[in-house]
Design a protein around this motif. Structure first.
Motif, PDB file in Angstrom:
ATOM      1  N   VAL A 154       0.609  -1.072  -0.016  1.00 60.25           N
ATOM      2  CA  VAL A 154      -0.163   0.094  -0.042  1.00 60.25           C
ATOM      3  C   VAL A 154       0.767   1.278   0.039  1.00 60.25           C
ATOM      4  N   GLY A 155       1.850   1.024  -1.036  1.00 63.35           N
ATOM      5  CA  GLY A 155       2.627   2.640  -1.036  1.00 63.35           C
ATOM      6  C   GLY A 155       4.043   2.626  -0.181  1.00 63.35           C
ATOM      7  N   GLY A 156       4.174   1.573   0.818  1.00 65.42           N
ATOM      8  CA  GLY A 156       5.125   1.336   1.785  1.00 65.42           C
ATOM      9  C   GLY A 156       6.569   0.846   0.820  1.00 65.42           C
ATOM     10  N   GLU A 157       7.713   1.362   1.461  1.00 60.37           N
ATOM     11  CA  GLU A 157       9.003   1.099   0.497  1.00 60.37           C
ATOM     12  C   GLU A 157       9.371  -0.504   1.057  1.00 60.37           C
ATOM     13  N   ALA A 158      10.141  -0.889   0.043  1.00 59.01           N
ATOM     14  CA  ALA A 158      10.584  -2.193   0.406  1.00 59.01           C
ATOM     15  C   ALA A 158      11.902  -2.218   1.455  1.00 59.01           C
ATOM     16  N   GLY A 159      12.037  -3.266   1.793  1.00 58.84           N
ATOM     17  CA  GLY A 159      13.190  -3.146   3.056  1.00 58.84           C
ATOM     18  C   GLY A 159      14.464  -3.669   1.951  1.00 58.84           C
ATOM     19  N   LYS A 160      15.745  -3.121   2.941  1.00 59.74           N
ATOM     20  CA  LYS A 160      17.013  -3.473   2.110  1.00 59.74           C
ATOM     21  C   LYS A 160      17.335  -4.745   2.018  1.00 59.74           C
ATOM     22  N   VAL A 161      17.917  -5.116   0.779  1.00 58.09           N
ATOM     23  CA  VAL A 161      18.276  -6.517   0.791  1.00 58.09           C
ATOM     24  C   VAL A 161      19.587  -6.916   1.719  1.00 58.09           C
ATOM     25  N   GLY A 162      19.710  -7.882   2.220  1.00 58.04           N
ATOM     26  CA  GLY A 162      20.964  -8.155   3.057  1.00 58.04           C
ATOM     27  C   GLY A 162      22.258  -8.358   2.158  1.00 58.04           C
ATOM     28  N   LYS A 163      23.461  -8.818   2.921  1.00 64.12           N
ATOM     29  CA  LYS A 163      24.605  -8.876   2.233  1.00 64.12           C
ATOM     30  C   LYS A 163      25.391  -9.523   3.140  1.00 64.12           C
ATOM     31  N   ASN A 164      26.303 -10.509   2.560  1.00 62.09           N
ATOM     32  CA  ASN A 164      27.071 -11.347   2.905  1.00 62.09           C
ATOM     33  C   ASN A 164      28.769 -11.052   2.421  1.00 62.09           C
ATOM     34  N   SER A 165      29.614 -11.067   3.252  1.00 59.22           N
ATOM     35  CA  SER A 165      30.940 -10.819   2.897  1.00 59.22           C
ATOM     36  C   SER A 165      31.867 -11.342   3.863  1.00 59.22           C
ATOM     37  N   LEU A 166      33.272 -11.481   3.331  1.00 58.94           N
ATOM     38  CA  LEU A 166      34.389 -12.216   3.947  1.00 58.94           C
ATOM     39  C   LEU A 166      35.473 -11.349   3.987  1.00 58.94           C
ATOM     40  N   LYS A 167      35.889 -10.753   5.301  1.00 57.08           N
ATOM     41  CA  LYS A 167      37.233 -10.185   5.505  1.00 57.08           C
ATOM     42  C   LYS A 167      38.311 -10.789   5.816  1.00 57.08           C
ATOM     43  N   ARG A 168      39.389 -10.879   5.059  1.00 55.11           N
ATOM     44  CA  ARG A 168      40.446 -11.735   5.050  1.00 55.11           C
ATOM     45  C   ARG A 168      41.356 -11.155   6.312  1.00 55.11           C
ATOM     46  N   LYS A 169      42.119 -11.805   6.667  1.00 56.00           N
ATOM     47  CA  LYS A 169      43.166 -11.366   7.929  1.00 56.00           C
ATOM     48  C   LYS A 169      44.123 -10.099   7.319  1.00 56.00           C
ATOM     49  N   ASP A 170      44.200 -10.300   5.963  1.00 58.30           N
ATOM     50  CA  ASP A 170      45.289  -9.260   5.271  1.00 58.30           C
ATOM     51  C   ASP A 170      44.486  -7.930   4.879  1.00 58.30           C
ATOM     52  N   GLY A 171      43.083  -8.044   5.270  1.00 57.78           N
ATOM     53  CA  GLY A 171      42.272  -6.902   5.055  1.00 57.78           C
ATOM     54  C   GLY A 171      41.482  -6.762   3.712  1.00 57.78           C
ATOM     55  N   THR A 172      41.894  -7.790   2.943  1.00 59.30           N
ATOM     56  CA  THR A 172      40.848  -7.909   1.567  1.00 59.30           C
ATOM     57  C   THR A 172      39.554  -8.304   2.007  1.00 59.30           C
TER      58      THR A 172
ATOM     59  N   GLU B  55      36.356 -21.508   2.523  1.00 60.81           N
ATOM     60  CA  GLU B  55      37.284 -22.030   3.362  1.00 60.81           C
ATOM     61  C   GLU B  55      37.847 -20.855   4.100  1.00 60.81           C
ATOM     62  N   ILE B  56      37.929 -21.031   5.543  1.00 60.60           N
ATOM     63  CA  ILE B  56      38.016 -19.814   6.454  1.00 60.60           C
ATOM     64  C   ILE B  56      39.442 -20.272   7.125  1.00 60.60           C
ATOM     65  N   GLU B  57      40.315 -19.168   7.228  1.00 61.46           N
ATOM     66  CA  GLU B  57      41.744 -19.179   7.873  1.00 61.46           C
ATOM     67  C   GLU B  57      41.493 -18.356   9.035  1.00 61.46           C
ATOM     68  N   SER B  58      42.474 -18.816  10.133  1.00 57.47           N
ATOM     69  CA  SER B  58      42.381 -18.153  11.307  1.00 57.47           C
ATOM     70  C   SER B  58      42.749 -16.761  11.067  1.00 57.47           C
ATOM     71  N   GLY B  59      41.651 -15.890  11.729  1.00 55.43           N
ATOM     72  CA  GLY B  59      41.994 -14.496  11.803  1.00 55.43           C
ATOM     73  C   GLY B  59      41.016 -13.788  10.826  1.00 55.43           C
ATOM     74  N   ASP B  60      40.162 -14.851  10.160  1.00 60.58           N
ATOM     75  CA  ASP B  60      39.200 -14.353   9.108  1.00 60.58           C
ATOM     76  C   ASP B  60      37.969 -13.919   9.706  1.00 60.58           C
ATOM     77  N   ASN B  61      37.434 -12.873   9.017  1.00 60.62           N
ATOM     78  CA  ASN B  61      36.000 -12.581   9.591  1.00 60.62           C
ATOM     79  C   ASN B  61      34.876 -12.806   8.653  1.00 60.62           C
ATOM     80  N   PHE B  62      33.717 -13.157   9.026  1.00 61.58           N
ATOM     81  CA  PHE B  62      32.541 -13.603   8.099  1.00 61.58           C
ATOM     82  C   PHE B  62      31.579 -12.521   8.773  1.00 61.58           C
ATOM     83  N   ILE B  63      30.887 -11.763   7.701  1.00 59.79           N
ATOM     84  CA  ILE B  63      30.096 -10.804   8.036  1.00 59.79           C
ATOM     85  C   ILE B  63      28.767 -10.836   7.595  1.00 59.79           C
ATOM     86  N   ILE B  64      27.723 -10.803   8.086  1.00 55.31           N
ATOM     87  CA  ILE B  64      26.486 -11.006   7.699  1.00 55.31           C
ATOM     88  C   ILE B  64      25.671  -9.767   7.968  1.00 55.31           C
TER      89      ILE B  64
END
Length: 517
Positions: A466-484, A495-504
């Motif tokens: 009824v005219g309401g806006e959509a919600g934002k889509v989600g996002k999945n990302s992996l931040k490696r320990k070297d910053g990439t 495959e995750i290495e020690s020091g990696d971050n999984f962000i949801i």
């Protein structure tokens, strides 16, 4: 002496709560005696009681996708084994083509006999999500499975306890064999034993009830409780109008639903004709899951405090085309159908009825593990706004009702750190009533693991109404320990290495109504 031709309102309320209380008692036993974080901390389990025909009578307020489908598992057991069921038996099933949802959800079913052990009076059942049941990835939630055979070990009315004897060796052989065996058999066994204990509690409490009130009264009020639920759903249908809705999914498939109200018979036809055919991916939802989603929606339209039970389904006529993604044929993969497609069915139904904008529409299923650890969680997001209310931030929506493991417990049991867990501001859709916000969850790994994400609404946003806006889509990302940083698809294995971050980052809910000018 009670008149059993018509329910007494006071006794109806008493029995309604008694039946539900028994299911809740079963759940307490299951939680207290289980081994896995999945069941003990996240409460990813359900308990319920059923009548002689296997029809759901009452449940504790556990997981909706379990509760609306467990009856099909019980009825499958009755059809398959009725003449051979014995006192002291417990059967195990996770077959998605016989009332199951997906393979990690394993149901233990116990027939309840009379005092003379001559006749089955009721059934009790508990369904728990196993931390690992085998399959091609640890945690048994593989993002890219193409066949049920890749998703884990299948039990189809397997005799777990025979006349009181726990068949541990036999169940270990099944769990440990096959192409993709389970990875932590001791934990599986411990959780199965907890389910057996939960069922035993239900068995004892039902027998106490029969001894106190008499079998005839207990069974009569089982019918009355179902009849009451049926009438409550018919009252809800009385104020509904015809509607239809088409909801696209990230992979290109569509769910179509048409709701037709029969005012004369106070019933509704829910027709999924036109929905996409069975998929090569694992987003196929077993028929029992589709039924559970419909049952859930119509139960939520009822204002009265009634238990979800078989009576809710009586006014509903379901048309679910065989061979579609909502009623697939063996050996279709189904692991995402239970957790993701079920959410889309619910939102499509609310859209057709015009009463609620879309929720985040996903459970954001995150699994990680190796040979030593296996873990699974679902992550909250925003709920949709309605006719006269805003959506809620950071909440488990619709077909899931599980907790998120406390950070202290998660970090104690697994080599991970929860580095960030917060509201994802401005992710809910705007409107006269705004959708709820999603969350950002950032987990750092302290040793190598395989991590999997099984999620939706990373491409298609949750709709507004009824005219309401959509919600934002989600996002999945992996931040490696070297910053990439790597942006991941909605379904991914890394495959995750020690020091990696999984962000949801989870989606927000849709808004309802035009923005105030």
């Amino acid at each position: 002496m009670l008149n059993l031709s018509n329910p007494d309102p006071i006794y109806l309320e008493i029995f309604k709560n008694l039946y539900q209380f028994i299911a809740e008692e079963m759940g307490i036993i299951l939680q207290n005696t289980a081994s896995s974080v999945n069941i003990k901390e996240r409460l990813d389990f359900s308990c319920a009681i059923f009548d002689q025909q296997g029809l759901l009578v009452a449940n504790a307020p556990h997981i909706p996708v379990h509760l609306g489908s467990m009856s099909e598992s019980v009825k499958s057991l009755i059809q398959d084994k009725k003449n051979s069921l014995q006192p002291g038996d417990v059967y195990l099933s996770n077959n998605p083509y016989n009332g199951g949802t997906h393979l990690p959800d394993v149901t233990a079913i116990t027939p309840v006999f009379n005092n003379e052990n001559k006749e089955i009076l009721f059934y009790v059942a508990s369904r728990g999500h196993q931390a690992d049941i085998g399959g091609i990835t640890p945690g048994s939630m593989p993002p890219h499975s193409r066949s049920i055979l890749e998703e884990g070990v299948l039990f189809d009315n397997f005799l777990l306890v025979g006349k009181g004897h726990f068949r541990e060796q036999e169940v270990r052989e099944i769990l440990g064999n096959g192409d993709y065996p389970a990875r932590n058999l001791d934990q599986n066994i411990a959780d199965f034993q907890a389910q057996i204990a939960a069922n035993e509690k239900g068995y004892q409490e039902l027998q106490k009830m029969v001894n106190q009130y008499g079998l005839e009264t207990v069974q009569a009020y089982m019918r009355f409780v179902q009849d009451n639920a049926e009438e409550s759903v018919r009252k809800a249908i009385d104020v509904l109008s015809d509607g239809e809705f088409t909801y696209a999914m990230d992979q290109g498939s569509e769910i179509k639903v048409k709701v037709t109200i029969d005012d004369k018979n106070r019933s509704a036809t829910i027709d999924f004709t036109g929905t996409s055919e069975q998929l090569r991916s694992n987003f196929n939802a077993p028929k029992a899951v589709t039924q559970a989603a419909v049952l859930y929606v119509f139960r939520t339209l009822v204002d009265d405090n009634i238990p979800l039970n078989a009576g809710c389904l009586k006014p509903l006529h379901l048309i679910i085309p065989e061979g579609s993604m909502l009623n697939p044929k063996y050996p279709a993969a189904v692991v995402a159908g239970n957790v993701e497609t079920s959410q889309v069915i619910v939102d499509a139904l609310y859209g057709a009825l015009g009463v609620l904008a879309a929720s985040q529409g996903t459970m954001n299923n995150f699994t990680f593990g190796n040979e030593n650890y296996q873990y699974y969680e679902t992550i909250c997001g925003g709920s949709g706004a309605g006719i006269n209310f805003n959506g809620t931030d950071a909440v488990q929506t619709h077909m899931t009702n599980s907790r998120l493991t406390d950070p202290e417990v998660l970090e104690f049991r697994y080599p991970v750190l929860v580095e960030e867990f917060k509201i994802r501001e401005n992710s809910g859709g705007k409107g006269h009533y705004s959708g709820g916000n999603g969350v950002i969850r950032n987990i750092k790994f302290l040793e190598p693991m395989t991590a999997n994400i099984l999620s939706a609404h990373r491409v298609i946003p949750p709709f507004g109404l009824v005219g309401g806006e959509a919600g934002k889509v989600g996002k999945n990302s992996l931040k490696r320990k070297d910053g990439t940083e790597e942006i991941l698809d909605g379904t991914a294995t890394v495959e995750i290495e020690s020091g990696d971050n999984f962000i949801i980052e989870t989606p927000g809910g849709g808004g309802f109504g035009f923005l105030d000018s």
